[in-house]
Write a protein that holds these residues in place. Structure first.
Motif, mmCIF file in Angstrom:
data_model
loop_
_atom_site.group_PDB
_atom_site.id
_atom_site.type_symbol
_atom_site.label_atom_id
_atom_site.label_comp_id
_atom_site.label_asym_id
_atom_site.label_seq_id
_atom_site.Cartn_x
_atom_site.Cartn_y
_atom_site.Cartn_z
ATOM 1 N N ARG A 109 0.831 -1.208 0.000
ATOM 2 C CA ARG A 109 0.000 0.000 0.000
ATOM 3 C C ARG A 109 0.866 1.260 0.000
ATOM 4 N NH1 ARG A 109 -5.239 0.799 1.757
ATOM 5 N NH2 ARG A 109 -5.286 -1.358 2.560
ATOM 6 N N ARG A 127 -6.024 7.453 -4.246
ATOM 7 C CA ARG A 127 -7.100 6.925 -3.403
ATOM 8 C C ARG A 127 -8.296 6.502 -4.253
ATOM 9 N NH1 ARG A 127 -5.621 11.050 0.204
ATOM 10 N NH2 ARG A 127 -7.226 12.420 -0.627
ATOM 11 N N PHE A 130 -7.266 3.333 -6.155
ATOM 12 C CA PHE A 130 -6.550 2.328 -5.371
ATOM 13 C C PHE A 130 -7.113 0.921 -5.585
ATOM 14 C CE2 PHE A 130 -5.842 -0.229 -1.592
ATOM 15 C CZ PHE A 130 -4.487 -0.062 -1.362
ATOM 16 N N VAL A 134 -5.036 -2.304 -7.245
ATOM 17 C CA VAL A 134 -4.743 -3.515 -6.471
ATOM 18 C C VAL A 134 -5.459 -4.724 -7.062
ATOM 19 C CG1 VAL A 134 -4.906 -4.598 -4.209
ATOM 20 C CG2 VAL A 134 -4.298 -2.184 -4.384
ATOM 21 N N ILE A 145 -1.310 -6.687 0.509
ATOM 22 C CA ILE A 145 -1.109 -5.267 0.242
ATOM 23 C C ILE A 145 -0.597 -4.509 1.459
ATOM 24 C CG2 ILE A 145 -3.450 -4.525 0.805
ATOM 25 C CD1 ILE A 145 -1.239 -3.323 -2.149
ATOM 26 N N ASP A 146 -0.880 -5.001 2.675
ATOM 27 C CA ASP A 146 -0.390 -4.333 3.884
ATOM 28 C C ASP A 146 0.786 -5.072 4.517
ATOM 29 O OD1 ASP A 146 -2.138 -2.026 4.082
ATOM 30 O OD2 ASP A 146 -3.749 -3.484 4.378
#
Length: 248
Positions: A109, A127, A130, A134, A145-146
């Motif tokens: 991210r 944003r 996003f 992804v 993603i995190d």
């Protein structure tokens, strides 16, 4: 007639094979820049001139080591020419080293915002897009993603990199063997995305050894031979010149 979107005049760049060799001050004073081939200097590109109009699709063809990728990096502004000049009238979406700019210490991210920001995209734009970016990168990336990018496979990094760069609204696409990466499903996504971008009137400069890609996407061909522009014509003419030099 409108100005070309890319214009190269007498373009040349010089590299040094042994970059670790440092001349002493006394040597620099004695030789005063006269050192050349003896110091391992060589010109991967020299005296290259061409122009590309908005919306053109151009394939760059040649044997390995003839300066194809170097030319893309000059257009992208990653390299600075030693001779001549290159003018680019418009922002560039560089599909070159797709994981370039990623920080292993950041999550996927965070890298998405970092790389997008480096290419001039606002945090608001990122944003809004996003989820699309992804989702395009695929389920593996979505789930991670995190997670720190250092735990991503090389394929996951490439997928995320392509997803980010392909969402840039820039009018010029530079591509270096990008459709050679990933599995069949990902390549299918790449092809569909490129078709969509070209349908929007983007300008494409493509380096590839895949003749199907070159003939599918490009109408014009630049054939480089020994770092010089040997043919500037249709993609068929450039491929014919390549096959003459490198028989199948």
């Amino acid at each position: 007639m409108a100005d070309p979107i890319i214009e190269a005049e007498g373009l040349g760049i010089r590299f040094v094979r042994n970059r670790r060799r440092q001349l002493r001050l006394r040597e620099l004073f004695i030789h005063r820049g006269r050192r050349g081939a003896a110091d391992g200097q060589f010109w991967p590109l020299r005296e290259v001139s061409f122009s590309v109009g908005a919306g053109e699709t151009v394939g760059v063809i040649g044997r390995n080591g003839t300066g194809k990728s170097t030319l893309l990096r000059l257009i992208a502004g990653v390299l600075i020419p030693d001779e001549g000049r290159i003018r680019v009238r418009g922002d560039v979406a560089p599909l070159l080293e797709l994981s370039a700019g990623f920080s292993n210490d950041l999550t996927g991210r965070e890298n998405l915002y970092l790389v997008g920001g480096l290419h001039g995209l606002s945090s608001g734009y990122l944003r809004r897009h996003f989820d699309d970016i992804v989702s395009f990168a695929g389920e593996q990336v979505e789930r991670a993603i995190d997670t720190s990018v250092r735990h991503y496979s090389s394929g996951m990094k490439v997928r995320l990199g392509f997803a980010i760069i392909s969402h840039l609204p820039h009018p010029i696409l530079l591509m270096d063997e990008v459709t050679a990466v990933g599995d069949a499903e990902f390549r299918k996504k790449c092809y569909a995305t490129i078709d969509r971008l070209l349908g929007e009137g983007r300008t494409l400069v493509l380096v590839s050894h895949n003749e199907k890609d070159l003939t599918r996407f490009c109408r014009r061909g630049l054939y480089l031979d020994g770092g010089r522009l040997s043919v500037d014509g249709t993609i068929a003419e450039a491929l014919d010149a390549y096959h003459t030099a490198v028989p199948r």
